[in-house]
Design a protein around this motif. Structure first.
Motif, short mmCIF file in Angstrom:
data_model
loop_
_atom_site.label_atom_id
_atom_site.label_comp_id
_atom_site.label_asym_id
_atom_site.label_seq_id
_atom_site.Cartn_x
_atom_site.Cartn_y
_atom_site.Cartn_z
N SER A 63 0.73 -1.03 0.07
CA SER A 63 0.00 0.02 0.08
C SER A 63 0.85 1.20 0.04
O SER A 63 1.96 1.31 0.51
N GLU A 68 -0.33 2.00 6.57
CA GLU A 68 -0.82 0.85 6.08
C GLU A 68 0.31 0.12 5.59
O GLU A 68 1.17 0.52 4.84
N ASP A 69 0.31 -1.21 5.71
CA ASP A 69 1.36 -2.15 5.08
C ASP A 69 0.75 -2.55 3.80
O ASP A 69 1.68 -2.58 2.92
N ASP A 106 -0.77 -9.43 10.04
CA ASP A 106 -1.54 -8.07 10.52
C ASP A 106 -1.27 -7.58 11.52
O ASP A 106 -1.42 -8.41 12.63
N ARG A 109 -2.31 -2.51 10.75
CA ARG A 109 -1.86 -1.49 10.06
C ARG A 109 -2.31 -1.59 8.40
O ARG A 109 -2.30 -0.77 7.99
N ASN A 110 -3.06 -2.74 8.17
CA ASN A 110 -3.52 -3.02 6.95
C ASN A 110 -4.91 -2.60 6.68
O ASN A 110 -5.73 -2.29 7.53
N SER A 111 -4.99 -2.22 5.47
CA SER A 111 -6.30 -1.69 5.09
C SER A 111 -7.39 -2.53 5.61
O SER A 111 -7.25 -3.88 5.33
N LYS A 112 -8.53 -1.73 5.81
CA LYS A 112 -9.62 -2.49 6.24
C LYS A 112 -10.50 -3.00 4.91
O LYS A 112 -11.31 -3.90 5.04
#
Length: 140
Positions: A63, A68-69, A106, A109-112
């Protein structure tokens, strides 16, 4: 390096940061003592990724969004492995495999939002312009 040792290394690596595909490929080469055929390395890489998924490692697009990762792929393990396998065969140049996907456990920090595994990368994905449905374009 033994398979389990490589898998443990990759899972631990994914606990701390995003893991680029080339690190998985390097481990696949080490398992074969740098002497395996492309098909052997390909199979080792897919087997490692399968084991990583079993150990809760997420797969997705890197990302570009701050904080975000990854933009994680939505799909079953089989769908994810089939996509990776297909992209590896289509690209066929290990130096470009890192453009296929990245890996991380996870850490919140990852996108929802999840990207369907068979869709084109969303615009907020880094390296999105390198993978195309109709072929490979590294010069975009």
């Amino acid at each position: 390096m033994e398979f389990q040792e490589a898998l443990d290394y990759l899972v631990e690596y994914a606990r701390s940061t995003t893991v680029p595909f080339d690190v998985v490929w390097d481990c696949a080469e080490e398992i074969s003592d740098f002497e395996g055929s492309f098909e052997d390395l390909h199979r080792n890489a897919i087997d490692l990724i399968s084991g990583m998924i079993d150990n809760h490692v997420g797969v997705g697009y890197l990302s570009r969004v701050s904080g975000e990762d990854l933009i994680l792929w939505e799909g079953s393990k089989l769908e994810i492995l089939e996509k990776i396998d297909s992209d590896m065969r289509r690209i066929a140049e290990p130096d470009d495999f890192m453009n296929i996907c990245w890996f991380v456990i996870d850490r919140g920090r990852n996108s929802k939002r999840r990207a369907p595994v068979d869709s084109d990368p969303p615009p907020e994905a880094s390296f999105a312009h390198w993978i195309r449905r109709d072929g490979v374009d590294l010069d975009d």
